[in-house]
Design an enzyme around this catalytic site. Structure first.
Site, PDB file in Angstrom:
ATOM      1  N   GLU A  38      -8.600  11.168   3.237  1.00  8.73           N
ATOM      2  CA  GLU A  38      -8.224   9.500   3.766  1.00  8.73           C
ATOM      3  C   GLU A  38      -7.862   9.754   4.879  1.00  8.73           C
ATOM      4  O   GLU A  38      -6.853  10.692   4.658  1.00  8.73           O
ATOM      5  CB  GLU A  38      -7.917   8.969   2.510  1.00  8.73           C
ATOM      6  CG  GLU A  38      -9.222   7.738   2.516  1.00  8.73           C
ATOM      7  CD  GLU A  38      -9.378   6.486   1.056  1.00  8.73           C
ATOM      8  OE1 GLU A  38      -7.889   6.719   1.198  1.00  8.73           O
ATOM      9  OE2 GLU A  38      -9.779   6.224   0.797  1.00  8.73           O
ATOM     10  N   HIS A  41      -0.348  -3.094   0.178  1.00 11.43           N
ATOM     11  CA  HIS A  41      -1.443  -3.656  -0.358  1.00 11.43           C
ATOM     12  C   HIS A  41      -1.590  -5.130  -0.818  1.00 11.43           C
ATOM     13  O   HIS A  41      -0.879  -5.784  -1.151  1.00 11.43           O
ATOM     14  CB  HIS A  41      -0.896  -2.840  -1.489  1.00 11.43           C
ATOM     15  CG  HIS A  41      -1.544  -3.157  -2.902  1.00 11.43           C
ATOM     16  ND1 HIS A  41      -2.404  -1.770  -3.701  1.00 11.43           N
ATOM     17  CD2 HIS A  41      -2.140  -3.977  -3.592  1.00 11.43           C
ATOM     18  CE1 HIS A  41      -3.540  -1.518  -4.504  1.00 11.43           C
ATOM     19  NE2 HIS A  41      -3.229  -2.978  -4.235  1.00 11.43           N
ATOM     20  N   HIS A  62       3.951   5.152  -6.230  1.00  7.45           N
ATOM     21  CA  HIS A  62       2.511   4.185  -5.839  1.00  7.45           C
ATOM     22  C   HIS A  62       1.970   3.217  -7.347  1.00  7.45           C
ATOM     23  O   HIS A  62       1.431   2.826  -7.761  1.00  7.45           O
ATOM     24  CB  HIS A  62       1.687   5.142  -5.965  1.00  7.45           C
ATOM     25  CG  HIS A  62       0.923   6.191  -5.000  1.00  7.45           C
ATOM     26  ND1 HIS A  62       1.461   5.649  -3.701  1.00  7.45           N
ATOM     27  CD2 HIS A  62       1.994   7.575  -5.180  1.00  7.45           C
ATOM     28  CE1 HIS A  62       1.483   6.500  -2.810  1.00  7.45           C
ATOM     29  NE2 HIS A  62       1.626   7.952  -3.933  1.00  7.45           N
ATOM     30  N   ARG A  94     -11.020  -4.205 -13.673  1.00  7.69           N
ATOM     31  CA  ARG A  94     -10.935  -5.195 -15.362  1.00  7.69           C
ATOM     32  C   ARG A  94      -9.172  -6.113 -15.131  1.00  7.69           C
ATOM     33  O   ARG A  94      -9.624  -6.511 -14.290  1.00  7.69           O
ATOM     34  CB  ARG A  94     -10.091  -3.449 -16.011  1.00  7.69           C
ATOM     35  CG  ARG A  94      -8.976  -3.533 -14.627  1.00  7.69           C
ATOM     36  CD  ARG A  94      -7.756  -2.571 -15.963  1.00  7.69           C
ATOM     37  NE  ARG A  94      -7.514  -1.332 -14.752  1.00  7.69           N
ATOM     38  CZ  ARG A  94      -6.619  -1.806 -13.904  1.00  7.69           C
ATOM     39  NH1 ARG A  94      -5.496  -2.742 -13.900  1.00  7.69           N
ATOM     40  NH2 ARG A  94      -5.813  -0.865 -13.165  1.00  7.69           N
TER      41      ARG A  94
HETATM   42  P1  ADP Z   1      -4.530   4.799  -7.932  1.00  9.01           P
HETATM   43  O1  ADP Z   1      -6.300   4.599  -8.957  1.00  9.01           O
HETATM   44  O2  ADP Z   1      -4.129   6.125  -8.553  1.00  9.01           O
HETATM   45  O3  ADP Z   1      -3.656   2.942  -7.701  1.00  9.01           O
HETATM   46  P2  ADP Z   1      -5.059   3.686  -5.579  1.00  9.01           P
HETATM   47  O4  ADP Z   1      -6.131   4.451  -4.231  1.00  9.01           O
HETATM   48  O5  ADP Z   1      -5.528   2.240  -6.025  1.00  9.01           O
HETATM   49  O6  ADP Z   1      -4.991   4.582  -6.307  1.00  9.01           O
HETATM   50  O7  ADP Z   1      -3.677   4.056  -4.286  1.00  9.01           O
HETATM   51  C1  ADP Z   1      -2.443   3.927  -4.878  1.00  9.01           C
HETATM   52  C2  ADP Z   1      -1.185   3.587  -4.039  1.00  9.01           C
HETATM   53  O8  ADP Z   1      -1.225   4.380  -2.872  1.00  9.01           O
HETATM   54  C3  ADP Z   1      -1.772   2.360  -2.909  1.00  9.01           C
HETATM   55  O9  ADP Z   1      -0.981   1.281  -2.919  1.00  9.01           O
HETATM   56  C4  ADP Z   1      -0.412   2.790  -1.683  1.00  9.01           C
HETATM   57  O10 ADP Z   1       0.525   2.836  -1.919  1.00  9.01           O
HETATM   58  C5  ADP Z   1      -0.951   4.210  -1.497  1.00  9.01           C
HETATM   59  N1  ADP Z   1      -2.361   4.927  -1.006  1.00  9.01           N
HETATM   60  C6  ADP Z   1      -3.965   4.635  -1.081  1.00  9.01           C
HETATM   61  N2  ADP Z   1      -4.551   5.259  -0.066  1.00  9.01           N
HETATM   62  C7  ADP Z   1      -4.063   5.679   0.742  1.00  9.01           C
HETATM   63  C8  ADP Z   1      -4.542   6.109   2.109  1.00  9.01           C
HETATM   64  N3  ADP Z   1      -5.086   5.694   2.764  1.00  9.01           N
HETATM   65  N4  ADP Z   1      -3.081   5.755   2.845  1.00  9.01           N
HETATM   66  C9  ADP Z   1      -1.942   5.821   2.435  1.00  9.01           C
HETATM   67  N5  ADP Z   1      -1.165   5.232   1.244  1.00  9.01           N
HETATM   68  C10 ADP Z   1      -2.239   5.236   0.203  1.00  9.01           C
END
Ligand code: ADP
Length: 447
Positions: free
Chosen positions: A200, A208, A235, A291
């Protein structure tokens, strides 16, 4: 409606589910590990069953014991809470195969959204904007490198099975690429038994923003607006608010409608959350959680809906009974996650709670199983409570939050209350002008 529900969880969320059941006239069955014998959810439930020793994989994750507990007690449905088995499609299938009701989406939807690669494709097909990246998983490193060049650095390598911030690595330059892929894949293989990764675009300073949805079994879907969860460490969310200080009415309605229509198109049922990153006025899907979320109370505070009650009603086959036009957003709400951790080092701080005083008053809600004399076991998540404060405006909510945090007393262990109090003094937080990297850089400056 069900007569008896088994709560397959512990801590504040087990209590949260119990409360909704009580108000609906439904009897509750708590399950617990040996370490949780004295936990509040066990004390309050109508019945309780010990399902195994301390380790979660011997108790809260033991599917046969949980099914047996249902059969022994005559519970007709299982609420999984969050974490543990809540996003385990196999568990949902086994529950249904035993003639019980899983209070959540279908196994098929859990599986679809549990794999971030299939999830991303499904929502994209349903009209949701996604982060630019590899279309699907990467199989060949040289091929992937080409895709990364096209996306442009920095590139984020993410695990299809990732969760809780694990299995994610940034490649700042082409030089770091191979290593990022290998580390993310190895980490995901070790943690989730699935090393599949995808790419990505790495967004620099997004917020977020996530949209809560509710869908019944009759095709009715509503969205309940957004939550802003940009204050994160590793995160992981630390504090959440609703509405988001960054969205106006137009942006809220736009993303709300896109999300609702996509969720309807997918045929989803139950409560769900679609998570986005939001940068320069654009939304980019990152994942869907099938969920109840930890931060659901801020949505409850501004909509007046009880989300657990809605989940149970939907699982029992009832209709939503309201439309999008009936959903209104009033006031502001902020949730602080209170962890049993050192507020500076974040080292876990389990142990005996010698003194406990809950904050109260207008607009103050504390979801916690703590009490004086309770011993926090070292085996589980360090979240010990959530303080949710609401007010007419954000300013009023901030003042209320400060005085509530000051009122709260948890003696004998360390908690993250001082961290939240310090955050409240920060201009970036007070003004609402923060993004997903802000908290970590603020913490680094303080260290
Ligand atoms: P998880 O399932 O581990 O929670 P997520 O896909 O929801 O993973 O991502 C968690 C966090 O990681 C996001 O809230 C953000 O802070 C960071 N993140 C995820 N994808 C990106 C991205 N493409 N660019 C920058 N930060 C990202």
């Amino acid at each position: 409606m069900f007569d008896k529900v088994l709560i397959a969880n512990r801590g504040e969320i087990a209590l949260r589910v119990h409360r909704a059941c009580r108000e609906m006239g439904i009897k509750t069955v708590a399950i617990h590990s040996e370490a949780d014998r004295e936990a509040m959810h066990v004390k309050l439930a109508d019945e309780s069953v010990c399902v195994g020793p301390n380790a979660a994989n011997q108790s809260y994750l033991k599917i046969p014991q949980i099914i047996a507990a249902c059969e022994i007690t005559g519970a007709q449905a299982i609420h999984p809470g969050y974490g543990f088995l809540s996003e385990n499609a196999r568990f949902a299938e086994i529950v249904e195969a035993h003639g019980l009701v899983f209070i959540g989406p279908t196994a098929e939807h859990i599986r679809l959204m549990g794999d971030k690669i299939t999830a991303k494709q499904a929502v994209k097909d349903a009209g949701i904007p996604v982060v630019p990246g590899s279309d699907g998983g990467i199989t060949d490193i040289e091929e992937a490198k080409k895709i990364a060049d096209e996306i442009g650095y920095p590139v984020l390598v993410k695990a299809a099975a990732g969760g809780g911030g694990r299995g994610m690595k940034v490649a700042q330059t082409p030089k770091d690429f191979r290593e990022a892929v290998e580390t993310a894949s190895r980490e995901a293989e070790a943690a989730f038994g699935d090393g599949a990764v995808y790419l990505e675009k790495y967004l620099g300073k997004p917020r977020h923003i996530e949209i809560q949805v509710l869908a019944d079994q009759h095709g009715n879907v509503v969205h309940l607006g957004e939550r802003d969860c940009s204050l994160q460490r590793r995160h992981q969310k630390v504090l959440e608010e609703a509405p988001s200080p960054a969205l106006d009415t137009e942006a809220r309605a736009r993303i709300g409608e896109i999300t609702r229509d996509a969720v309807a198109a997918i045929g989803y049922r139950g409560a769900g959350t679609v998570e986005y990153l939001y940068e320069n006025g654009e939304f980019y899907f990152i994942e869907m959680n099938t969920r109840l979320q930890v931060e659901h109370p801020v949505t409850e505070a501004i909509t007046g809906l009880d989300l657990v009650r809605e989940q149970i009603r939907i699982a029992a086959g009832e209709k939503l009974g309201y439309t999008q036009d009936d959903i209104t957003f009033e006031g502001w709400a902020i949730e602080c996650r209170i962890n049993a951790e050192d507020p500076a080092t974040f080292a876990p701080s389990p142990g005996k709670v010698t003194e406990f005083h809950a904050p109260g008053g207008l607009g103050v809600r504390l979801d916690s199983g703590l009490y004086a004399g309770y011993s926090i076991p070292p085996y589980y998540d360090s979240l010990i409570g959530k303080l949710i404060v609401s007010g007419k405006t954000r300013e009023e909510t901030l003042l209320r939050l400060k005085r509530s945090l000051e009122e709260m007393v948890v003696g004998g262990i360390k908690t993250t209350i001082p961290l939240h109090l310090a955050l409240l003094e920060e201009e970036a937080f007070r003004s609402g002008d923060y993004h997903i990297r802000w908290l970590e850089s603020w913490l680094a400056d303080r260290a």
